[in-house]
Motif scaffolding. Structure first.
Motif, PDB file in Angstrom:
ATOM      1  N   PHE A  66       1.104  -1.397   0.283  1.00 45.60           N
ATOM      2  CA  PHE A  66      -0.431   0.428   0.234  1.00 45.60           C
ATOM      3  C   PHE A  66       1.061   1.730  -0.117  1.00 45.60           C
ATOM      4  O   PHE A  66       0.468   2.351  -0.521  1.00 45.60           O
ATOM      5  N   GLY A  67       2.069   1.632   0.318  1.00 44.22           N
ATOM      6  CA  GLY A  67       3.316   2.079   0.396  1.00 44.22           C
ATOM      7  C   GLY A  67       3.703   2.971  -0.787  1.00 44.22           C
ATOM      8  O   GLY A  67       4.149   3.779  -1.430  1.00 44.22           O
ATOM      9  N   ASP A  68       4.205   1.517  -1.246  1.00 43.41           N
ATOM     10  CA  ASP A  68       4.448   1.636  -2.805  1.00 43.41           C
ATOM     11  C   ASP A  68       3.857   1.144  -3.704  1.00 43.41           C
ATOM     12  O   ASP A  68       3.612   2.072  -5.003  1.00 43.41           O
ATOM     13  N   GLU A  95       0.716   3.575  -4.422  1.00 43.96           N
ATOM     14  CA  GLU A  95       0.607   4.497  -4.594  1.00 43.96           C
ATOM     15  C   GLU A  95       1.661   5.324  -5.893  1.00 43.96           C
ATOM     16  O   GLU A  95       2.042   6.430  -6.344  1.00 43.96           O
ATOM     17  N   ARG A  96       2.110   4.290  -7.098  1.00 39.64           N
ATOM     18  CA  ARG A  96       2.698   4.318  -8.143  1.00 39.64           C
ATOM     19  C   ARG A  96       2.019   5.314  -9.316  1.00 39.64           C
ATOM     20  O   ARG A  96       0.420   4.853  -9.106  1.00 39.64           O
ATOM     21  N   PRO A  97       2.624   6.497  -9.737  1.00 38.12           N
ATOM     22  CA  PRO A  97       1.526   6.568 -10.513  1.00 38.12           C
ATOM     23  C   PRO A  97       0.879   6.175 -11.668  1.00 38.12           C
ATOM     24  O   PRO A  97      -0.025   6.861 -12.775  1.00 38.12           O
ATOM     25  N   ARG A  99      -6.245   0.593 -10.103  1.00 40.13           N
ATOM     26  CA  ARG A  99      -5.737  -0.210  -9.485  1.00 40.13           C
ATOM     27  C   ARG A  99      -6.904  -1.450  -8.343  1.00 40.13           C
ATOM     28  O   ARG A  99      -6.781  -2.210  -8.657  1.00 40.13           O
ATOM     29  N   SER A 100      -7.718  -0.195  -7.522  1.00 40.18           N
ATOM     30  CA  SER A 100      -8.783  -1.121  -7.777  1.00 40.18           C
ATOM     31  C   SER A 100      -9.568  -2.843  -8.546  1.00 40.18           C
ATOM     32  O   SER A 100      -9.860  -3.264  -7.742  1.00 40.18           O
TER      33      SER A 100
END
Length: 156
Positions: free
Chosen positions: A62-64, A67-69, A76-77
């Motif tokens: 969830f942190g990387d 968060e990728r652009p 993503r969901s």
């Protein structure tokens, strides 16, 4: 030749044992939770048993990755929901359908995804996903079970 094979086997055993010990130790280390900060959902669900897995979930997944652009969280969901339907993972599907809704995926889009996947991932997976989706939709705050408005360019 036997001696070399025995030596290699012993070395591999030592390396594996060391690696397993390191992995086991990493799983037992409890990540520091800063004072006043609430534990993450991953920490709540598995932090007591698998703290390293919870940490990786928070920091890497969830942190990387999330968060990728390169993809919007909405996309993503939808991808994640589709994968969980195809893999028949109802427990994870439940939280990801709720997350998808927060990320802007409509109920109609989730239902259409389930319907599409019935033909590609299997009817039983789709039927299970319908039950999960119903539960998530009905549990949503203020759930009135009204259909989503039509997408732009779609007839009403």
């Amino acid at each position: 030749m036997k001696h070399i094979a025995r030596t290699i086997l012993a070395a591999v055993s030592i390396l594996l044992a060391g690696g397993l010990t390191t992995m086991a130790h990493a799983q037992t280390e409890t990540p520091a939770i800063t004072a006043g900060k609430q534990p993450s959902r991953a920490q709540q669900l598995m932090g007591d048993i698998a703290p390293k897995l919870a940490e990786l979930t928070d920091d890497v997944l969830f942190g990387d990755v999330w968060e990728r652009p390169g993809l919007a969280k909405r996309d993503r969901s939808l991808i994640t929901v589709a994968a969980l339907i195809a893999l028949n993972r109802p427990e994870q599907l439940r939280s990801h359908i709720a997350l998808a809704r927060r990320n802007g995926v409509t109920e109609t889009e989730i239902v259409e995804t389930i319907t599409q996947l019935a033909f590609y991932a299997g009817w039983p997976n789709a039927i299970s996903a319908v039950g999960v989706a119903r539960d998530v939709f009905n549990a949503a705050p203020g759930a009135t079970r009204q259909p989503d408005p039509p997408a732009p360019g779609q007839p009403e």
